[in-house]
Motif scaffolding. Structure first.
Motif, PDB file in Angstrom:
ATOM      1  N   PRO A  23      37.712  54.293  57.734  1.00 23.99           N
ATOM      2  CA  PRO A  23      38.683  55.090  56.986  1.00 23.99           C
ATOM      3  C   PRO A  23      39.832  54.225  56.459  1.00 23.99           C
ATOM      4  CG  PRO A  23      38.117  56.153  59.065  1.00 23.99           C
ATOM      5  CD  PRO A  23      37.541  54.764  59.109  1.00 23.99           C
ATOM      6  N   GLY A  24      40.332  54.593  55.292  1.00 25.58           N
ATOM      7  CA  GLY A  24      41.457  53.869  54.717  1.00 25.58           C
ATOM      8  C   GLY A  24      41.062  52.639  53.936  1.00 25.58           C
ATOM      9  N   LEU A  25      39.779  52.544  53.556  1.00 25.84           N
ATOM     10  CA  LEU A  25      39.302  51.365  52.837  1.00 25.84           C
ATOM     11  C   LEU A  25      38.453  51.780  51.648  1.00 25.84           C
ATOM     12  CD1 LEU A  25      38.904  48.223  52.746  1.00 25.84           C
ATOM     13  CD2 LEU A  25      36.788  48.621  54.036  1.00 25.84           C
ATOM     14  N   ASP A  26      38.768  51.220  50.477  1.00 26.41           N
ATOM     15  CA  ASP A  26      37.899  51.295  49.306  1.00 26.41           C
ATOM     16  C   ASP A  26      37.255  49.923  49.116  1.00 26.41           C
ATOM     17  OD1 ASP A  26      38.781  53.880  48.852  1.00 26.41           O
ATOM     18  OD2 ASP A  26      38.970  53.575  46.690  1.00 26.41           O
ATOM     19  N   LEU A  27      36.082  49.907  48.511  1.00 29.29           N
ATOM     20  CA  LEU A  27      35.361  48.652  48.274  1.00 29.29           C
ATOM     21  C   LEU A  27      34.907  48.598  46.821  1.00 29.29           C
ATOM     22  CD1 LEU A  27      34.014  50.091  51.142  1.00 29.29           C
ATOM     23  CD2 LEU A  27      33.504  47.683  51.468  1.00 29.29           C
ATOM     24  N   HIS A  42      48.254  49.188  42.474  1.00 27.80           N
ATOM     25  CA  HIS A  42      47.556  49.972  43.486  1.00 27.80           C
ATOM     26  C   HIS A  42      48.551  50.473  44.531  1.00 27.80           C
ATOM     27  CE1 HIS A  42      43.548  48.630  42.128  1.00 27.80           C
ATOM     28  NE2 HIS A  42      44.142  47.479  41.882  1.00 27.80           N
ATOM     29  N   GLU A  43      48.213  51.612  45.121  1.00 27.20           N
ATOM     30  CA  GLU A  43      49.055  52.140  46.196  1.00 27.20           C
ATOM     31  C   GLU A  43      48.900  51.322  47.475  1.00 27.20           C
ATOM     32  OE1 GLU A  43      49.438  56.800  45.820  1.00 27.20           O
ATOM     33  OE2 GLU A  43      47.382  56.180  45.354  1.00 27.20           O
ATOM     34  N   GLY A  44      47.744  50.727  47.669  1.00 29.51           N
ATOM     35  CA  GLY A  44      47.497  49.883  48.830  1.00 29.51           C
ATOM     36  C   GLY A  44      47.376  48.425  48.444  1.00 29.51           C
ATOM     37  N   TYR A  45      46.734  47.647  49.302  1.00 33.14           N
ATOM     38  CA  TYR A  45      46.594  46.201  49.105  1.00 33.14           C
ATOM     39  C   TYR A  45      45.268  45.874  48.417  1.00 33.14           C
ATOM     40  CZ  TYR A  45      50.402  45.919  52.511  1.00 33.14           C
ATOM     41  OH  TYR A  45      51.602  46.062  53.162  1.00 33.14           O
ATOM     42  N   VAL A  46      45.193  44.683  47.841  1.00 33.07           N
ATOM     43  CA  VAL A  46      43.968  44.175  47.229  1.00 33.07           C
ATOM     44  C   VAL A  46      43.635  42.831  47.871  1.00 33.07           C
ATOM     45  CG1 VAL A  46      42.824  43.460  45.100  1.00 33.07           C
ATOM     46  CG2 VAL A  46      44.573  45.262  45.030  1.00 33.07           C
ATOM     47  N   LEU A  47      42.405  42.692  48.362  1.00 27.85           N
ATOM     48  CA  LEU A  47      41.921  41.433  48.924  1.00 27.85           C
ATOM     49  C   LEU A  47      40.600  41.120  48.243  1.00 27.85           C
ATOM     50  CD1 LEU A  47      42.572  42.150  52.721  1.00 27.85           C
ATOM     51  CD2 LEU A  47      44.059  40.919  51.123  1.00 27.85           C
ATOM     52  N   GLY A  48      40.582  40.109  47.384  1.00 27.37           N
ATOM     53  CA  GLY A  48      39.409  39.826  46.583  1.00 27.37           C
ATOM     54  C   GLY A  48      38.852  38.442  46.821  1.00 27.37           C
ATOM     55  N   ALA A  82      43.375  41.640  34.747  1.00 25.94           N
ATOM     56  CA  ALA A  82      42.381  40.603  35.032  1.00 25.94           C
ATOM     57  C   ALA A  82      41.315  40.583  33.955  1.00 25.94           C
ATOM     58  CB  ALA A  82      41.743  40.829  36.402  1.00 25.94           C
ATOM     59  N   HIS A  83      40.717  39.392  33.774  1.00 25.08           N
ATOM     60  CA  HIS A  83      39.627  39.220  32.830  1.00 25.08           C
ATOM     61  C   HIS A  83      38.848  37.968  33.220  1.00 25.08           C
ATOM     62  CE1 HIS A  83      43.129  37.019  31.167  1.00 25.08           C
ATOM     63  NE2 HIS A  83      42.222  36.089  30.916  1.00 25.08           N
ATOM     64  N   ALA A  84      37.726  37.773  32.580  1.00 20.71           N
ATOM     65  CA  ALA A  84      36.895  36.610  32.879  1.00 20.71           C
ATOM     66  C   ALA A  84      37.612  35.331  32.485  1.00 20.71           C
ATOM     67  CB  ALA A  84      35.564  36.712  32.145  1.00 20.71           C
ATOM     68  N   GLY A  85      37.478  34.308  33.343  1.00 21.74           N
ATOM     69  CA  GLY A  85      38.081  33.015  33.052  1.00 21.74           C
ATOM     70  C   GLY A  85      37.113  32.016  32.456  1.00 21.74           C
ATOM     71  N   VAL A  86      35.835  32.390  32.424  1.00 23.99           N
ATOM     72  CA  VAL A  86      34.790  31.552  31.827  1.00 23.99           C
ATOM     73  C   VAL A  86      33.824  32.479  31.095  1.00 23.99           C
ATOM     74  CG1 VAL A  86      34.905  29.620  33.460  1.00 23.99           C
ATOM     75  CG2 VAL A  86      33.539  31.647  34.026  1.00 23.99           C
ATOM     76  N   PRO A  87      33.071  31.966  30.118  1.00 22.12           N
ATOM     77  CA  PRO A  87      32.185  32.831  29.333  1.00 22.12           C
ATOM     78  C   PRO A  87      31.175  33.622  30.164  1.00 22.12           C
ATOM     79  CG  PRO A  87      32.431  30.713  28.246  1.00 22.12           C
ATOM     80  CD  PRO A  87      33.087  30.574  29.583  1.00 22.12           C
ATOM     81  N   GLU A  88      30.704  33.042  31.265  1.00 23.46           N
ATOM     82  CA  GLU A  88      29.707  33.759  32.071  1.00 23.46           C
ATOM     83  C   GLU A  88      30.321  34.820  32.979  1.00 23.46           C
ATOM     84  OE1 GLU A  88      30.342  29.666  34.106  1.00 23.46           O
ATOM     85  OE2 GLU A  88      30.333  30.515  32.081  1.00 23.46           O
ATOM     86  N   GLY A  89      31.646  34.965  32.961  1.00 27.44           N
ATOM     87  CA  GLY A  89      32.303  36.011  33.733  1.00 27.44           C
ATOM     88  C   GLY A  89      32.464  35.675  35.198  1.00 27.44           C
ATOM     89  N   TRP A  90      32.497  36.693  36.018  1.00 25.67           N
ATOM     90  CA  TRP A  90      32.666  36.480  37.458  1.00 25.67           C
ATOM     91  C   TRP A  90      32.020  37.623  38.234  1.00 25.67           C
ATOM     92  CZ3 TRP A  90      36.225  39.367  34.865  1.00 25.67           C
ATOM     93  CH2 TRP A  90      36.857  40.414  35.526  1.00 25.67           C
ATOM     94  N   SER A  91      31.605  37.322  39.450  1.00 31.93           N
ATOM     95  CA  SER A  91      31.162  38.355  40.388  1.00 31.93           C
ATOM     96  C   SER A  91      32.009  38.212  41.644  1.00 31.93           C
ATOM     97  CB  SER A  91      29.673  38.224  40.710  1.00 31.93           C
ATOM     98  OG  SER A  91      29.399  36.979  41.315  1.00 31.93           O
ATOM     99  N   TYR A  92      32.313  39.363  42.266  1.00 36.53           N
ATOM    100  CA  TYR A  92      33.219  39.297  43.412  1.00 36.53           C
ATOM    101  C   TYR A  92      33.065  40.498  44.312  1.00 36.53           C
ATOM    102  CZ  TYR A  92      36.628  42.394  40.923  1.00 36.53           C
ATOM    103  OH  TYR A  92      37.267  43.425  40.260  1.00 36.53           O
ATOM    104  N   ALA A  93      33.639  40.356  45.494  1.00 39.87           N
ATOM    105  CA  ALA A  93      33.748  41.441  46.463  1.00 39.87           C
ATOM    106  C   ALA A  93      35.229  41.667  46.720  1.00 39.87           C
ATOM    107  CB  ALA A  93      33.023  41.084  47.766  1.00 39.87           C
ATOM    108  N   THR A  94      35.667  42.912  46.606  1.00 42.24           N
ATOM    109  CA  THR A  94      37.083  43.230  46.779  1.00 42.24           C
ATOM    110  C   THR A  94      37.243  44.355  47.786  1.00 42.24           C
ATOM    111  OG1 THR A  94      37.580  42.573  44.500  1.00 42.24           O
ATOM    112  CG2 THR A  94      39.196  43.942  45.603  1.00 42.24           C
ATOM    113  N   LEU A  95      38.240  44.213  48.638  1.00 41.16           N
ATOM    114  CA  LEU A  95      38.604  45.250  49.599  1.00 41.16           C
ATOM    115  C   LEU A  95      39.950  45.827  49.196  1.00 41.16           C
ATOM    116  CD1 LEU A  95      37.798  43.268  52.882  1.00 41.16           C
ATOM    117  CD2 LEU A  95      36.268  44.812  51.632  1.00 41.16           C
ATOM    118  N   TYR A  96      40.074  47.154  49.329  1.00 41.22           N
ATOM    119  CA  TYR A  96      41.330  47.831  49.038  1.00 41.22           C
ATOM    120  C   TYR A  96      41.787  48.591  50.296  1.00 41.22           C
ATOM    121  CZ  TYR A  96      39.915  47.092  44.149  1.00 41.22           C
ATOM    122  OH  TYR A  96      39.511  46.537  42.955  1.00 41.22           O
TER     123      TYR A  96
END
Length: 290
Positions: A23-27, A42-48, A82-96
């Motif tokens: 509880p209390g977590l978005d992904l 965001h109302e909470g924190y971002v960890l990416g 936020a936006h891509a920093g290279v042409p191929e973009g980015w993939s990531y996992a983020t916790l809220y």
């Protein structure tokens, strides 16, 4: 189930969800190429943690480049895009994690007291980046014990290394009081907000003075802040079962396509996909992409 951010780009996909076991977590786990997040907070924190590619995150102090092995930490209500920093973009996992969840971990595992914040926005920390990805894997596999444990270890580690207690708030200046009054007025009249000139007149100030005060207080001009507030309100309505078209009108968007555009640019997935994830019962993995 992963979805393309605009419903039709096979090289982009995203899953934004909640796991009942923590509880209390978005992904959010995603791959973006052309998608860009508009300015929001965001109302909470971002960890990416970026897994591949580069994400450029535009913070108030400047742009940071998030690469594999780094962890991005954003405190509540800090505006960013936020936006891509290279042409191929980015993939990531983020916790809220919510503010309450982070506060509870800080109280149990650190000497920090009061309102806590991360003192750095990005750090090289490959082991914690792997932990963030591991939280996602555990949640997608339905392993609540592992997901909860790994989340707490990651947050506690980041707080001990980079956390700080915020000082008590100083008395508000006249400009800050005006900005707060404007904020409340916009929240109360979200579906039919006044113009900047009307709002300034109601608050006994000038349009430019109000604009400067609001940006100083919230990091965004009133119209950008209002869009963010509308999306937050739409999220709550979607979570309660309100249809996207109805939610759009309630919060002040012209129609559902108007909501779709802004919602996707702030949340990372369309409102329909967001609502479907909230309605699901999560048991095992297989719903995301590698």
């Amino acid at each position: 189930m992963a979805t393309t951010p605009d419903g039709g780009r096979p090289d982009e996909w995203a899953r934004h969800w909640q796991y009942p076991g923590v509880p209390g977590l978005d992904l959010l786990r995603a791959r973006y190429v052309r998608h860009a997040f508009s300015r929001h907070s965001h109302e909470g924190y971002v960890l990416g943690a970026v897994r591949r590619g580069i994400e450029d995150v535009v913070m108030p102090e400047g742009t940071i480049r998030a690469r594999p092995g780094t962890v991005v930490m954003i405190n509540p209500e800090v505006p960013h895009s936020a936006h891509a920093g290279v042409p191929e973009g980015w993939s990531y996992a983020t916790l809220y994690p919510s503010a309450g969840l982070v506060a509870a971990i800080a109280e149990e595992e650190t000497s920090l007291r009061g309102t806590v914040a991360f003192g750095e926005t990005i750090v090289d920390d490959e082991s914690t980046a792997r932990l963030i990805s591991a939280v996602h894997r555990a949640a997608e596999e339905g392993n609540a014990l592992a997901a909860d444990s790994l989340l707490r270890v990651a947050v506690a580690r980041l707080l001990r290394r980079h956390g700080r207690s915020l000082p008590q708030r100083a008395p508000r200046s006249a400009g800050a009081r005006t900005a707060a009054a404007a904020r409340e007025a916009l929240l109360d009249r979200m579906a039919a907000p006044p113009t900047l000139e009307q709002l300034a007149r109601e608050l006994g100030t000038s349009p430019f003075a109000l604009l400067r005060a609001f940006k100083a207080a919230y990091g965004m001009p009133p119209h950008t802040w209002l869009t963010n507030a509308r999306v937050r309100a739409a999220r709550r309505l979607l979570e309660s079962g309100t249809a996207p078209g109805e939610a759009a009108v309630v919060v002040g968007f012209t129609d559902q396509p108007h909501l779709n555009r802004h919602f996707t640019r702030i949340v990372g997935v369309p409102p329909g996909a967001y609502q479907r994830e909230r309605a699901r019962t999560y048991k095992t993995g297989g719903a995301g992409r590698p």
